[in-house]
Design a protein around this motif. Structure first.
Motif, PDB file in Angstrom:
ATOM      1  N   MET A 125       0.842  -1.193   0.000  1.00  0.00           N
ATOM      2  CA  MET A 125       0.000   0.000   0.000  1.00  0.00           C
ATOM      3  C   MET A 125       0.880   1.247   0.000  1.00  0.00           C
ATOM      4  SD  MET A 125      -3.154   1.017   2.535  1.00  0.00           S
ATOM      5  CE  MET A 125      -4.320   0.019   1.607  1.00  0.00           C
ATOM      6  N   THR A 126       0.570   2.202  -0.901  1.00  0.00           N
ATOM      7  CA  THR A 126       1.407   3.390  -1.039  1.00  0.00           C
ATOM      8  C   THR A 126       1.142   4.381   0.084  1.00  0.00           C
ATOM      9  OG1 THR A 126      -0.206   4.631  -2.348  1.00  0.00           O
ATOM     10  CG2 THR A 126       1.263   3.122  -3.550  1.00  0.00           C
ATOM     11  N   GLU A 127       2.048   5.365   0.195  1.00  0.00           N
ATOM     12  CA  GLU A 127       1.890   6.403   1.214  1.00  0.00           C
ATOM     13  C   GLU A 127       0.605   7.192   0.975  1.00  0.00           C
ATOM     14  OE1 GLU A 127       5.468   8.766   1.634  1.00  0.00           O
ATOM     15  OE2 GLU A 127       6.716   7.013   1.204  1.00  0.00           O
ATOM     16  N   LEU A 128       0.276   7.454  -0.280  1.00  0.00           N
ATOM     17  CA  LEU A 128      -0.953   8.199  -0.598  1.00  0.00           C
ATOM     18  C   LEU A 128      -2.195   7.408  -0.211  1.00  0.00           C
ATOM     19  CD1 LEU A 128      -0.111   9.779  -4.087  1.00  0.00           C
ATOM     20  CD2 LEU A 128      -0.429  10.979  -1.916  1.00  0.00           C
TER      21      LEU A 128
ATOM     22  N   ALA B  24       4.312   5.261   6.981  1.00  0.00           N
ATOM     23  CA  ALA B  24       4.217   4.192   5.974  1.00  0.00           C
ATOM     24  C   ALA B  24       5.496   4.120   5.147  1.00  0.00           C
ATOM     25  CB  ALA B  24       3.010   4.426   5.066  1.00  0.00           C
ATOM     26  N   GLY B  25       6.028   5.291   4.758  1.00  0.00           N
ATOM     27  CA  GLY B  25       7.262   5.324   3.970  1.00  0.00           C
ATOM     28  C   GLY B  25       8.448   4.782   4.743  1.00  0.00           C
ATOM     29  N   ALA B  26       8.548   5.146   6.028  1.00  0.00           N
ATOM     30  CA  ALA B  26       9.662   4.680   6.856  1.00  0.00           C
ATOM     31  C   ALA B  26       9.602   3.171   7.046  1.00  0.00           C
ATOM     32  CB  ALA B  26       9.637   5.391   8.210  1.00  0.00           C
ATOM     33  N   ILE B  27       8.391   2.627   7.265  1.00  0.00           N
ATOM     34  CA  ILE B  27       8.244   1.172   7.430  1.00  0.00           C
ATOM     35  C   ILE B  27       8.653   0.458   6.146  1.00  0.00           C
ATOM     36  CG2 ILE B  27       6.602  -0.723   7.763  1.00  0.00           C
ATOM     37  CD1 ILE B  27       5.031   1.122   9.646  1.00  0.00           C
ATOM     38  N   ALA B  28       8.162   0.974   5.009  1.00  0.00           N
ATOM     39  CA  ALA B  28       8.437   0.320   3.727  1.00  0.00           C
ATOM     40  C   ALA B  28       9.930   0.308   3.413  1.00  0.00           C
ATOM     41  CB  ALA B  28       7.669   1.032   2.609  1.00  0.00           C
ATOM     42  N   GLU B  29      10.625   1.392   3.774  1.00  0.00           N
ATOM     43  CA  GLU B  29      12.039   1.518   3.415  1.00  0.00           C
ATOM     44  C   GLU B  29      12.983   1.198   4.570  1.00  0.00           C
ATOM     45  OE1 GLU B  29      12.784   5.237   1.403  1.00  0.00           O
ATOM     46  OE2 GLU B  29      10.756   5.217   0.572  1.00  0.00           O
ATOM     47  N   ARG B  30      12.418   0.701   5.691  1.00  0.00           N
ATOM     48  CA  ARG B  30      13.216   0.398   6.890  1.00  0.00           C
ATOM     49  C   ARG B  30      14.114   1.585   7.253  1.00  0.00           C
ATOM     50  NH1 ARG B  30      13.306  -5.291   8.209  1.00  0.00           N
ATOM     51  NH2 ARG B  30      12.184  -6.491   6.642  1.00  0.00           N
ATOM     52  N   ASP B  31      13.498   2.744   7.311  1.00  0.00           N
ATOM     53  CA  ASP B  31      14.218   3.986   7.530  1.00  0.00           C
ATOM     54  C   ASP B  31      14.053   4.452   8.980  1.00  0.00           C
ATOM     55  OD1 ASP B  31      15.808   6.110   6.871  1.00  0.00           O
ATOM     56  OD2 ASP B  31      14.562   6.773   5.181  1.00  0.00           O
ATOM     57  N   VAL B  32      14.805   5.481   9.349  1.00  0.00           N
ATOM     58  CA  VAL B  32      14.687   6.108  10.667  1.00  0.00           C
ATOM     59  C   VAL B  32      13.916   7.414  10.507  1.00  0.00           C
ATOM     60  CG1 VAL B  32      15.937   7.162  12.586  1.00  0.00           C
ATOM     61  CG2 VAL B  32      16.821   5.082  11.524  1.00  0.00           C
ATOM     62  N   LEU B  33      12.884   7.575  11.327  1.00  0.00           N
ATOM     63  CA  LEU B  33      12.027   8.761  11.242  1.00  0.00           C
ATOM     64  C   LEU B  33      11.852   9.377  12.623  1.00  0.00           C
ATOM     65  CD1 LEU B  33       9.874  10.595   9.755  1.00  0.00           C
ATOM     66  CD2 LEU B  33       8.184   8.834  10.385  1.00  0.00           C
ATOM     67  N   ILE B  34      11.974  10.699  12.705  1.00  0.00           N
ATOM     68  CA  ILE B  34      11.582  11.453  13.896  1.00  0.00           C
ATOM     69  C   ILE B  34      10.351  12.263  13.503  1.00  0.00           C
ATOM     70  CG2 ILE B  34      12.225  13.175  15.610  1.00  0.00           C
ATOM     71  CD1 ILE B  34      15.153  12.572  15.025  1.00  0.00           C
TER      72      ILE B  34
END
Length: 645
Positions: free
Chosen positions: A1-4, A37-47
């Motif tokens: 599922m996309t961020e949008l 959603a974007g951070a989960i999909a890309e296994r990124d770090v988000l604040i």
């Protein structure tokens, strides 16, 4: 599922708008959901800093449930954890029609231990209250499914019965326990292993990531994302969990458990009785000897006191002898083998804290009325936290209403060792220009003045008259709180609710019910307290919440910053105080219909250059120095309060 697509779920045409009564689509909430959603999909770090009222819980639960990944959600307290699992998560789960499996997991001390309950019943107790509570727990044990002690609301959380009927990582018998198949901790762990979304709290998460193994560690490698709500608490908690510590309670519990396990082993009790009694006596003597010292301080203060130093040496010797004795007895019983491992661990830790002088650690002690603890805490937490994240190969999402300093996330990121994280700041949907007013009283002395609290009370009395009570008075010290209570008790027409006079939850319930009460609080009342509506219309903050200068860990940390060429005041103390102030201020406006006045008493907000940083970090509410503006605010429901500054 996309961020949008995730954002659209929370939009005007989405299922929440159709199915949740009173749900209002908010652009800020949708932006945050997309970022998560974007951070989960890309296994990124988000604040992600989300202002009060954004709806951040839905903003991270929707992408978590829709991601198809294994997500661990961690929040600040067990109360918030229960609220998330039993109220928020089922609502989102139902609206989405999600098939994701969810589970709740707490530290093992929250679950009834059937083995220790059986032991406690066999041992008996002369205390009538404990016998009554034990009987109630025994009856509950036959009907509970989860074994979560929060179900036993009639037994106080600090009752002496709970340590007797719950386990610790040290005294758990594991698979050799006769009750293993019915163990509530094991069942909760299995559910978490199989779940898609697991709700934990920061204490449990940090304990396991710091390899303290509360019974959760094997779930971590399989997680694709960690969402840390109330993430502003993480730096302080990390200091606790990456510390090496020994407490009086651990030592006393070790002795009691050794005697309990010895009952089934011929001759063991007679061998253990003397060292156990010696440990109990030395713990009491050590605590008594520490009475002459401040409640907390650097470990060197213990070394310099000959009585404390000598008693500590004796305790180390007896602990080492106890560990040696248990090594032989442990071959005859799994329970005693377990106690031996604990004794050995505590003995080694005691020696390490007492002897090792490391530039990367600060050694310190703390005492309370009936106990003490000795600690070695890392000065720099960024390195172990960074290593912890890297070991998981997962997304790490940090969210709270209070993570930035005037919009800058640098301080928070440095504390956690976050390098080039994604950042997001979404404003609160509340109309602070109309809903709130900040009042900075004039003519208050320097906060160090002896009569400062008296002058603060004088300054706020007219505000309380205008609001007819309905106020939180938040103090940076219990001493100031007690003085303010003395000055107000019997002299004001409103019911007073003073921290310490009753349990926190009861004070809050009675405050809400009173409708016009005045609550005086410190420390824990600065955050996690939600009183929406007219019952709370004033929040008073006596001083800027700088950390106590006598904290030995803080002292060492500030010295290290100075040696590194960083101004410790502007580089650490001010940013930390800004975060704490934002938490206190956040108690005022909790709903789109709330109106209220924030009273900031500390004159340093206007007289010191750093005061501008504090003010720039607060919600965009009008400010005034005129009491007449405050009176006008409460006298009128006008769209905009009159403002003099």
């Amino acid at each position: 599922m996309t961020e949008l697509e995730v954002a659209a779920i929370l939009g005007a045409e989405g299922p929440f708008a159709r199915e949740v009564p009173g749900f209002a689509p908010r652009e800020a909430q949708q932006r945050m959901a997309s970022a998560v959603a974007g951070a989960i999909a890309e296994r990124d770090v988000l604040i992600a800093e989300a202002g009060t009222g954004t709806g951040k819980t839905f903003a991270y639960l929707v992408p978590a449930l829709m991601s198809g990944r294994k997500v661990i959600v961690s929040t600040g307290t067990k109360a918030l954890q229960d609220q998330l699992f039993f109220r928020d998560l089922p609502r989102v789960h139902a609206v989405l029609g999600s098939r994701a499996r969810v589970s709740l997991l707490k530290g093992r001390a929250n679950y009834l231990c059937l083995y220790r309950l059986d032991q406690a019943v066999r041992e008996g107790n002369p205390d009538r209250q404990l016998v009554s509570q034990l009987s109630a727990i025994r009856a509950w044990s036959a009907r509970t499914r989860r074994g979560d002690r929060m179900e036993m609301v009639d037994i106080p959380e600090d009752s002496a019965v709970w340590p007797r009927v719950t386990s610790t990582p040290e005294n758990c018998l594991g698979s050799e326990c006769p009750f293993f198949e019915d163990c509530h901790v094991v069942k909760a762990r299995r559910e978490a292993m199989e779940a898609d979304v697991v709700v934990v709290n920061h204490h449990l998460l940090m304990a396991d990531l710091a390899l303290k193994q509360e019974g959760f560690g094997e779930i971590l490698p399989g997680a694709d994302a960690f969402i840390l709500d109330e993430a502003h608490q993480i730096p302080e908690l990390a200091g606790q969990f990456f510390s090496q510590s020994v407490s009086a309670r651990q030592l006393v519990d070790l002795g009691q458990d050794a005697l309990a396990e010895a009952q089934g082993v011929t001759g063991a009790t007679s061998q253990l009785l003397e060292p156990v009694e010696a440990i109990q006596d030395l713990v009491k003597r050590l605590r008594l000897a520490m009475d002459a010292l401040p409640p907390r301080g650097p470990f060197g203060a213990l070394d310099r006191d000959p009585v404390v130093h000598g008693t500590l040496l004796e305790l180390r010797d007896v602990m080492a002898a106890m560990a040696d004795l248990l090594a032989a007895l442990g071959e005859r019983s799994r329970g005693l083998a377990n106690v031996h491992e604990r004794a050995q661990m505590l003995s080694l830790r005691l020696d390490r804290i007492a002897e090792e002088h490391s530039a990367s650690d600060v050694r310190w002690y703390e005492t309370w009325p009936r106990g003490f603890a000795l600690h070695a805490t890392p000065l720099d937490l960024a390195a172990p936290l960074r290593a912890m994240r890297m070991s998981t190969d997962a997304a790490w999402i940090h969210t709270s209403a209070t993570l930035s300093i005037a919009g800058d996330f640098g301080h928070f990121a440095r504390q956690l060792g976050l390098e080039d994280p994604r950042t997001l700041h979404v404003e609160s949907p509340f109309d602070y220009q109309r809903q709130a007013l900040a009042y900075l009283p004039v003519n208050l002395p320097d906060p160090a003045a002896r009569d400062y609290t008296d002058r603060v009370v004088d300054a706020i009395r007219p505000v309380l008259d205008a609001s007819d009570g309905r106020a939180f008075l938040l103090f940076t010290s219990h001493r100031a709180l007690r003085r303010a209570a003395e000055l107000l008790e019997g002299r004001v027409p409103w019911p007073l609710f003073v921290q310490g006079s009753a349990p926190r939850h009861r004070l809050l319930e009675e405050f809400r019910a009173s409708g016009r009460g005045v609550l005086l609080g410190a420390a824990s009342f600065w955050e996690g307290v939600d009183v929406a509506g007219e019952a709370l219309s004033v929040v008073v903050i006596d001083k800027l919440p700088f950390a106590m200068p006598d904290d030995p860990v803080l002292q060492a940390r500030l010295e290290a910053l100075e040696e590194a060429g960083i101004n410790p005041f502007m580089g650490w103390q001010v940013p930390t105080a800004v975060i704490a102030l934002k938490q206190g201020v956040g108690r005022l406006i909790r709903d789109v219909h709330d109106r209220g006045v924030l009273v900031l008493c500390d004159p340093r907000l206007s007289t010191k250059g750093y005061g501008r940083l504090f003010l720039a970090s607060l919600p965009p509410m009008p400010r005034t120095r005129e009491l007449s503006d405050v009176v006008g605010f409460f006298a009128s429901d006008a769209e905009s309060p009159p403002v003099s500054v």
